[in-house]
Design an enzyme around this catalytic site. Structure first.
Site, PDB file in Angstrom:
ATOM      1  N   ASP A  67      37.137  58.380  26.479  1.00 60.91           N
ATOM      2  CA  ASP A  67      38.000  57.931  27.637  1.00 60.91           C
ATOM      3  C   ASP A  67      39.170  57.625  27.440  1.00 60.91           C
ATOM      4  O   ASP A  67      40.015  57.885  28.474  1.00 60.91           O
ATOM      5  CB  ASP A  67      37.121  56.365  27.608  1.00 60.91           C
ATOM      6  CG  ASP A  67      35.739  56.545  28.121  1.00 60.91           C
ATOM      7  OD1 ASP A  67      35.244  57.229  28.872  1.00 60.91           O
ATOM      8  OD2 ASP A  67      34.875  55.227  27.712  1.00 60.91           O
TER       9      ASP A  67
ATOM     10  N   ASP B  19      41.454  56.067  33.256  1.00 60.73           N
ATOM     11  CA  ASP B  19      40.298  56.716  33.376  1.00 60.73           C
ATOM     12  C   ASP B  19      39.242  55.879  33.916  1.00 60.73           C
ATOM     13  O   ASP B  19      38.446  55.288  33.023  1.00 60.73           O
ATOM     14  CB  ASP B  19      39.901  57.698  32.283  1.00 60.73           C
ATOM     15  CG  ASP B  19      38.558  58.479  32.437  1.00 60.73           C
ATOM     16  OD1 ASP B  19      38.356  58.945  33.681  1.00 60.73           O
ATOM     17  OD2 ASP B  19      37.789  58.523  31.402  1.00 60.73           O
TER      18      ASP B  19
ATOM     19  N   GLU C 269      42.835  58.581  37.697  1.00 63.00           N
ATOM     20  CA  GLU C 269      41.771  59.603  38.077  1.00 63.00           C
ATOM     21  C   GLU C 269      41.068  59.295  39.438  1.00 63.00           C
ATOM     22  O   GLU C 269      40.559  58.183  39.524  1.00 63.00           O
ATOM     23  CB  GLU C 269      40.846  60.136  37.068  1.00 63.00           C
ATOM     24  CG  GLU C 269      40.070  61.012  37.213  1.00 63.00           C
ATOM     25  CD  GLU C 269      39.164  61.330  35.842  1.00 63.00           C
ATOM     26  OE1 GLU C 269      37.867  61.145  36.223  1.00 63.00           O
ATOM     27  OE2 GLU C 269      39.643  61.741  34.813  1.00 63.00           O
TER      28      GLU C 269
END
Length: 173
Positions: free
Chosen positions: A142, A11, A70
């Protein structure tokens, strides 16, 4: 013989990049590690270097064979989107010296795969990741997002394998 894969989910963030590692053994998904790379000191270039080196160390320690990142979504602030893109690139570049497969998913796609809705909150993602991986504690936002990214890959792979195993029969009579 059991088929095993180690998946590293990322992420990206310019100040905090989450990572999450899961193993799949046949159809079972098992938690390995998670955390975040804090890159808050120094110039922006120094922070990108910190992300790069930290992800490289994760590769050395955990030896994943799949990296899932992502995708960038468009922010209201173009400057933020550019910084996020740079952080994402630094993480991806850290994988270049390793033999890994690569996948990427949009944030809404990840949330849909893990929570069931693309508009899920961070708290909902944390809750589902904790539940799905049977964790004793709740990972940071996160780290949970990174684990969700890895879980999304696992779910997509299972679905693709399921579809591929089905024979499509058409009756044209």
């Amino acid at each position: 013989m059991k088929k095993k894969q180690r998946i590293l989910g990322i992420d990206p963030g310019s100040r905090s990049t989450g990572f999450g590692i899961v193993d799949t053994i046949d159809s079972k998904t098992v938690y390995v590690a998670s955390g975040s790379v804090k890159s808050i000191e120094g110039s922006f270039v120094d922070r990108l270097h910190q992300i790069y080196r930290s992800i490289e160390k994760i590769f050395d320690e955990y030896i994943p064979n799949v990296m899932v990142v992502e995708n960038i979504f468009v922010h209201k602030n173009p400057s933020s989107a550019l910084k996020l893109g740079h952080a994402r690139s630094a993480a991806i570049c850290a994988s270049f010296n390793y033999k890994v497969s690569f996948a990427e998913y949009a944030p809404r796609e990840i949330k849909q795969a893990v929570v069931g809705t693309g508009s899920a909150t961070k708290e909902q993602v944390q809750h589902m990741v904790t539940s799905l991986l049977k964790l004793n504690g709740t990972p940071s936002p996160d780290a949970a997002d990174a684990l969700a990214t890895a879980i999304c890959y696992v779910n997509h792979r299972k679905f693709s394998q399921h579809i591929a195993s089905k024979k499509v029969v058409t009756d044209l009579s």
